[in-house]
Scaffold this motif. Structure first.
Motif, PDB file in Angstrom:
ATOM      1  N   LYS A 127       0.974  -1.232   0.221  1.00 41.51           N
ATOM      2  CA  LYS A 127      -0.226   0.063   0.200  1.00 41.51           C
ATOM      3  C   LYS A 127       0.880   1.231   0.179  1.00 41.51           C
ATOM      4  CE  LYS A 127      -4.081  -2.094   2.159  1.00 41.51           C
ATOM      5  NZ  LYS A 127      -5.053  -1.895   3.320  1.00 41.51           N
ATOM      6  N   LEU A 128       1.806   1.309   0.790  1.00 47.08           N
ATOM      7  CA  LEU A 128       2.958   2.278   0.992  1.00 47.08           C
ATOM      8  C   LEU A 128       3.360   2.649  -0.721  1.00 47.08           C
ATOM      9  CD1 LEU A 128       4.343   4.501   2.701  1.00 47.08           C
ATOM     10  CD2 LEU A 128       6.017   2.711   3.162  1.00 47.08           C
ATOM     11  N   LEU A 143      14.963   3.970   0.000  1.00 43.02           N
ATOM     12  CA  LEU A 143      15.584   5.153   0.820  1.00 43.02           C
ATOM     13  C   LEU A 143      16.662   5.707   0.238  1.00 43.02           C
ATOM     14  CD1 LEU A 143      15.647   6.596   3.233  1.00 43.02           C
ATOM     15  CD2 LEU A 143      16.776   4.750   4.402  1.00 43.02           C
ATOM     16  N   ASN A 144      17.651   4.773  -0.312  1.00 36.44           N
ATOM     17  CA  ASN A 144      19.132   5.363  -0.883  1.00 36.44           C
ATOM     18  C   ASN A 144      18.879   6.104  -2.163  1.00 36.44           C
ATOM     19  OD1 ASN A 144      20.534   4.190   0.999  1.00 36.44           O
ATOM     20  ND2 ASN A 144      20.842   2.444  -0.266  1.00 36.44           N
ATOM     21  N   ASP A 145      17.566   5.645  -2.865  1.00 38.48           N
ATOM     22  CA  ASP A 145      17.282   6.589  -4.228  1.00 38.48           C
ATOM     23  C   ASP A 145      16.669   7.863  -3.882  1.00 38.48           C
ATOM     24  OD1 ASP A 145      18.452   4.368  -5.843  1.00 38.48           O
ATOM     25  OD2 ASP A 145      16.454   3.634  -5.803  1.00 38.48           O
ATOM     26  N   HIS A 146      15.618   7.671  -2.768  1.00 39.70           N
ATOM     27  CA  HIS A 146      15.293   9.173  -2.426  1.00 39.70           C
ATOM     28  C   HIS A 146      15.957  10.089  -1.989  1.00 39.70           C
ATOM     29  CE1 HIS A 146      10.780   8.387  -3.327  1.00 39.70           C
ATOM     30  NE2 HIS A 146      11.213   7.158  -2.921  1.00 39.70           N
ATOM     31  N   ALA A 168      11.791   9.991   2.350  1.00 40.24           N
ATOM     32  CA  ALA A 168      12.924   9.336   2.795  1.00 40.24           C
ATOM     33  C   ALA A 168      12.758   9.038   4.442  1.00 40.24           C
ATOM     34  CB  ALA A 168      14.289  10.120   2.482  1.00 40.24           C
ATOM     35  N   TRP A 169      12.266   9.936   4.982  1.00 50.00           N
ATOM     36  CA  TRP A 169      12.070   9.753   6.321  1.00 50.00           C
ATOM     37  C   TRP A 169      10.977   8.518   6.818  1.00 50.00           C
ATOM     38  CZ3 TRP A 169       7.048  11.982   8.180  1.00 50.00           C
ATOM     39  CH2 TRP A 169       6.625  11.787   9.718  1.00 50.00           C
ATOM     40  N   MET A 170      10.001   8.741   6.032  1.00 52.43           N
ATOM     41  CA  MET A 170       9.206   7.278   6.278  1.00 52.43           C
ATOM     42  C   MET A 170       9.895   6.083   6.043  1.00 52.43           C
ATOM     43  SD  MET A 170       5.851   8.587   4.565  1.00 52.43           S
ATOM     44  CE  MET A 170       4.618  10.256   5.015  1.00 52.43           C
TER      45      MET A 170
END
Length: 178
Positions: free
Chosen positions: A51-52, A109-112, A150-152
């Motif tokens: 979903k995310l 995360l790394n990509d964002h 990225a925080w999420m």
């Protein structure tokens, strides 16, 4: 063709378009990676991540269109092929692998974070080098979105359990008398 007269020289506009095409390519590759992970994720976090990532790829789809339209607004044409995207982007693919869910999160995360770093530089270049505050403002909005995403993602894979007051469980609480 009618000359574009929006207060930027051809050189300024081309410099901005080059930055935007990199941002477009990075966003498109991230969209593809997010969709792929949305399809491939398994495990106890399946529903949460499925979903995310649907939410994320929907936002990325909108941003791809907005970036391409910004390029058109500046009088040029966006990169629009996979070959062009792969030549232009700063992100890397990881073909042939299906990582575990937490590694999927870490890769996204790394990509964002990479895109956020790129956008931060591009905002500065647009404003200072190319004197295009309109595009700098546009990119700032994208930067804020990538920082929040990225925080999420970081929150999903990091951290220890905490109490509702923010303290760590079983940590000695210091009582301060006033």
């Amino acid at each position: 063709m009618r000359r574009i007269n929006i207060g930027l020289t051809d050189k300024q506009r081309q410099g901005v378009v080059n930055l935007l095409n990199q941002d477009l390519a990075d966003t498109y590759l991230l969209l593809v990676k997010t969709k792929k992970f949305h399809w491939d994720v398994v495990g106890p976090q399946f529903m949460t991540l499925h979903k995310l990532w649907e939410t994320h790829y929907e936002a990325l789809t909108i941003n791809v269109d907005l970036i391409a339209e910004r390029i058109r607004t500046l009088g040029d044409y966006p990169v629009g092929t996979m070959e062009g995207f792969l030549k232009t982007c700063s992100l890397k693919e990881h073909p042939g692998t299906i990582p575990l869910a937490t590694e999927m999160v870490a890769q996204l995360l790394n990509d964002h974070e990479q895109i956020a770093r790129n956008l931060r530089e591009h905002v500065q270049q647009c404003s200072e080098e190319f004197e295009d505050d309109g595009t700098a403002d546009f990119l700032t909005g994208l930067l804020e979105q990538h920082e929040q995403t990225a925080w999420m993602l970081r929150s999903f894979i990091e951290g220890d359990a905490i109490e509702t007051d923010g303290s760590k469980p079983n940590a000695k609480k210091q009582i301060v008398e006033v």
